[in-house]
Design an enzyme around this catalytic site. Structure first.
Site, short mmCIF file in Angstrom:
data_model
loop_
_atom_site.label_atom_id
_atom_site.label_comp_id
_atom_site.label_asym_id
_atom_site.label_seq_id
_atom_site.Cartn_x
_atom_site.Cartn_y
_atom_site.Cartn_z
N THR B 157 -19.21 30.43 12.32
CA THR B 157 -18.20 30.80 11.32
C THR B 157 -17.85 29.70 10.33
OG1 THR B 157 -16.48 30.24 12.92
CG2 THR B 157 -17.11 32.56 12.76
N ASP B 158 -18.01 28.43 10.73
CA ASP B 158 -17.50 27.35 9.89
C ASP B 158 -18.05 27.40 8.46
OD1 ASP B 158 -16.06 26.54 12.00
OD2 ASP B 158 -16.82 24.48 12.05
#
Lengths: 475, 421
Positions: B157-158
């Site tokens: 997700t980052d």
């Protein structure tokens, strides 16, 4: 019918779960359970995952089979993102960890070299994350009971689950205030001799846990589970006892159930059962296995150093504190209650200071004097402060007020009208002089009548015993 | 020698323990899984002997291969690593990307009724370690599967939104849907959001004729609907919540649930024309954030090393270039642009649009040739600049930077009652 436990091959152990009165185990939320309107409402689902060994736990499968949606109500004052599974956990609460170590020492157990929190898969929704975090703190402790030494194989520190508030076909609803409160689990080995022994062990463990001074009190803050089996049967875990007194009755009912099953040629299943109010039990779920546990990866393991252990103070046990009070002449049951209420230190201090009063008299004064002052002098009991009682006791100790005037003095102290001179005792010469005059004025009466006259003369200021002595002497 | 997974008996100076030997990164502690499931840490100094009682063969997993069904769309799940497919790792004790995409299918059997799903691994890194080399691998992976009805990309997700933007720029006139999904709770836990993202993305592909790149993540903290978010106008706005991904200066394209109910929010135009893949990303682009007391040397380094810089400016697009003490920065920028460097300006406010003329100080930047990037997110602007520099001449890159190509810039700023949801 008396049950012969030994010949039935009765094996039983208890597990005690006690909430701690600290902040929550993995976040800084206060551990308060309140009834204010929830301001957080969520709905979630859980999926079955395999444990670290790649196996799927049977108990987890059973819960999963229900395929339910979970609704969560929470208050933002007692719940943060950690409880709702929206933030990784913080390091375990230090106070809770230290209390767990303290507990381990109180049960003479061996603290593990390194603590590793585990995730115990729970798919009934009672943990938003789908698992309960739990760590083994110590091994191989023991408890001494009236029927011999009972082993304490494990002491664990874990997080409390959420409270179920509604169940329908479609969903189960929980309140999250309780979720994450630290819980110490103390489990005995299968050493309990009979049903009554299980009650005794449960009570003793509860009392020892209370000695830490860090446990929560009140309904639901301590829970007992019983594990039991008989020859030819199977291990059954019973949860949800109403109180300690119900433990022996539920155990006996379960033995009878297993005997009936065996007699009918049926197999007794290994399972978790729920204690019912009528002392029977009902099927709850299959017994969980080792496959449901895998490490909590958000929390590093915690090495327990010698320095850390030696900094843990071992508190005096409630039973031992009570014995000190008993030595002061206080009844043993009363002594335990006083210790539980946290009054033993104050009482010991007072008994030391108020040398002319008996400890039991001091306890009695605390318990009954406010009521007496209300009855006879119309004050509100709620207005009586501890310092008022201490003042009255000190005055009585120094003989500045007669003991039969203590209620009146207490009322005066509460009303702010107390004057020591109102209670000035009558000197011996004064008393003797008055007795002599009364005898001379009305000769030939019986002693009872004279006593009445003397007491009336002094308006209750004189001690009855003293007056009687003076009367005898003069007669 | 006992191996992790073996049933062992550990003899210490004062005790004996039986259990399964666990792998560990610790040099000082041995971990044993006891019969009750707890892992017990034993100080290695105390260990006298470790006796193997039984060696354990690895657990064989059931194969879940299913035959494709007629009438269902064909979807490929491209696996890149990250939390959506991560698992407990005993060498570090933490969660890392290591499970294959096949495991995702075992985890979410519902998928087989929504579409014919296959999987393919294109790379294996956590998203914080993504580089343009991985973008190339992902684009290659996509090109291999252009015959499918849709592609789902599992991504950490980052930096998920950077990748989504990169794919949107690289693949012009895409004739199929590509949905990038992630997971804020790892798939080794029962409360993981990974399954729902997979199911909702598959449903969205199955039930709509959407074409292009979008993101599919939780719309709220509830497990009810996912938002389909625009690839070039979304941002991770929370470190850990499930609904961390939000459309900025934009709206979700649609909402979708696990049953396949789709609610459109903003219209999308289907692309026309031939697919055009421009897959290069230049390493000569940088993103620089302005702060009080910003160091001139940082700007000097950037101007020497990069062909283009996106400045994450303050407010409407300001830079510390106005006081006598900051004059050197202004002159440095002027020289840099004169020599062909590109300076794009986006705002660290994220919400709203930069403006080149509303203050004298802004005009000074406009006058030397800074490009005001309208309502484009700084991260999107960075990816766009790297892509422009990789595939176009510098002059074209400069002129295209503030022109809308893939929905990254809008021409209107609609009013929203709540600034932050």
């Amino acid at each position: 019918m008396a049950i012969d436990y030994a010949s039935l091959g009765f094996k039983a152990g208890v597990e005690i779960h006690q909430q701690l009165d600290t902040r929550k185990l993995f976040c800084n939320c206060p551990s308060i359970v309140h009834d204010v309107e929830p301001d957080i409402h969520l709905h979630r689902k859980l999926r079955l995952v395999s444990g670290e060994s790649g196996q799927i736990d049977e108990a987890a499968l059973f819960e999963k089979a229900k395929e339910k949606e979970f609704l969560y109500d929470a208050c933002s004052t007692s719940c943060c993102l950690v409880e709702i599974d929206e933030e990784p956990v913080k390091l375990p609460n230090d106070e809770a960890l230290r209390t767990a170590l303290q507990t381990a020492l109180l049960f003479h157990a061996n603290v593990v070299d390194e603590i590793q929190f585990m995730r115990k898969t729970v798919l009934d929704g009672s943990n938003v994350s789908g698992f309960q975090r739990t760590a083994l703190i110590a091994l191989d402790g023991y408890l001494d009971t009236s029927k011999g030494r009972v082993s304490i194989p494990t002491i664990c520190l874990e997080e409390e689950s959420a409270k179920k508030i509604e169940t329908t076909k479609e969903y189960t609803k929980y309140r999250l205030d309780r979720l994450g409160i630290p819980l110490i689990e103390v489990a005995t080995g299968p050493d309990l001799k009979d049903a009554e022994h299980a009650r005794e062990a449960a009570e003793k463990i509860g009392l020892i846990l209370r000695s830490t001074g860090k446990v929560k009190r009140g309904i639901g803050t301590i829970r007992q589970d019983v594990n039991l089996s008989i020859q030819g049967g199977n291990r059954v875990e019973i949860k949800g006892f109403q109180d300690l007194r119900s433990i022996p009755k539920v155990i006996d009912c379960e033995i009878e159930r297993q005997l009936r099953e065996l007699k009918a040629g049926k197999k007794v299943e290994k399972e978790v059962r729920k204690a019912e109010p009528d002392f029977t039990s009902s099927y709850l779920r299959p017994m969980p296995g080792a496959a449901r546990m895998y490490p909590e990866t958000d929390v590093p393991t915690i090495p327990i150093t010698k320095e850390m252990l030696s900094s843990i103070e071992v508190p005096e046990l409630i039973e031992d504190q009570a014995k000190e009070l008993e030595a002061l002449g206080i009844d043993s049951k009363l002594a335990i209650n006083l210790v539980k209420e946290g009054k033993s230190e104050m009482l010991k201090n007072l008994a030391g200071k108020l040398k002319n009063l008996k400890a039991s008299f001091i306890v009695d004064t605390f318990n009954s004097l406010p009521g007496a002052a209300k009855k006879d002098f119309g004050i509100e009991e709620a207005h009586v402060k501890e310092e008022h009682l201490l003042q009255v006791l000190t005055l009585a100790n120094e003989d500045k007020i007669p003991k039969n005037q203590m209620a009146r003095a207490l009322a005066a102290l509460v009303n702010g009208t107390f004057k020591e001179s109102d209670y000035a005792g009558v000197s011996d010469t004064e008393l003797e002089k008055a007795v002599k005059e009364i005898l001379e004025k009305a000769p030939g009466l019986n002693p009872g009548a004279y006593m009445g006259l003397i007491m009336k003369h002094f308006g209750g200021k004189v001690d009855g015993k003293k007056a009687m002595e003076a009367l005898k002497k003069a007669m | 020698m006992a191996n992790p997974g073996d049933l062992v008996k550990v003899v210490t100076s004062d005790k004996e323990f039986s259990g399964t030997l666990m792998p560990t990164k610790s040099d000082t502690t041995l971990f044993l899984k006891l019969e009750n499931g707890y892992n017990l840490g034993i100080d290695k100094k105390k260990v006298k002997e470790v006796k193997t009682i039984k060696t354990t063969a690895p657990v064989r997993k059931e194969s879940h291969s299913v035959k494709p069904r007629k009438g269902l769309k064909n979807i490929v799940i491209l696996y890149t690593g990250g939390t959506i497919a991560s698992k407990v790792d005993y060498t570090t004790g933490g969660v890392v990307a290591q499970s294959g995409a096949d495991e995702l299918l075992q985890f979410v059997p519902e998928l087989k009724d929504i579409a014919n799903v296959t999987t393919d691994r294109v790379c294996n890194v956590m998203s914080e370690d993504m580089s343009f080399a991985e973008y190339a691998q992902i684009i290659q992976g996509i090109q291999k599967h252009l015959d499918k009805d849709g592609i789902i990309i599992g991504h950490g997700t980052d930096t998920l939104t950077y990748t989504a933007a990169a794919l949107a720029f690289a693949l012009e006139n895409l004739h199929l849907p590509i949905l990038v999904i992630g997971s804020q709770r790892s798939s080794d836990r029962a409360s993981s959001d990974a399954a729902m993202h997979l199911i909702c993305a598959s449903q969205f592909i199955a039930k709509t004729d959407f074409k292009g790149v979008a993101i599919c993540m939780h719309h709220s903290s509830n497990d009810d609907v996912c938002a389909i978010l625009p690839a070039t106008k979304s941002r991770k706005m929370h470190t850990s919540r499930r609904d961390a991904f939000k459309a900025i200066n934009s709206e979700p394209l649609a909402l979708v649930d696990e049953k396949g109910t789709v609610k459109w929010i903003s219209a999308h135009a289907a692309p026309e024309g031939k697919l055009w893949v421009r897959e290069k990303f230049s390493p000569k682009a940088a993103l620089l954030k302005m702060t009080p007391n910003f160091d001139t040397e940082m700007l000097e380094f950037a101007t020497k090393r990069y062909d283009g810089i996106i400045v994450e400016a303050t407010g409407l697009g300001n830079m510390p270039t106005n006081t006598p003490g900051n004059q050197d920065k202004y002159l440095m920028l002027e020289q840099y642009i004169k020599k062909g460097g590109i300076v794009g300006i986006a705002s660290q406010c994220l919400n709203g649009r930069v403006h080149g003329t509303s203050y004298t100080n802004l005009r000074r930047l406009l006058n030397i040739g800074c490009v005001f990037c309208e309502d484009m997110l700084p991260e999107t602007a960075y990816i766009k600049l790297a892509w422009l520099l990789g595939n176009f001449k510098k002059e074209d890159a400069q002129s295209l930077l503030a022109k809308n190509l893939r929905g990254e810039i809008t021409d209107r700023s609609p009013y929203q009652e709540e600034l932050m949801e």
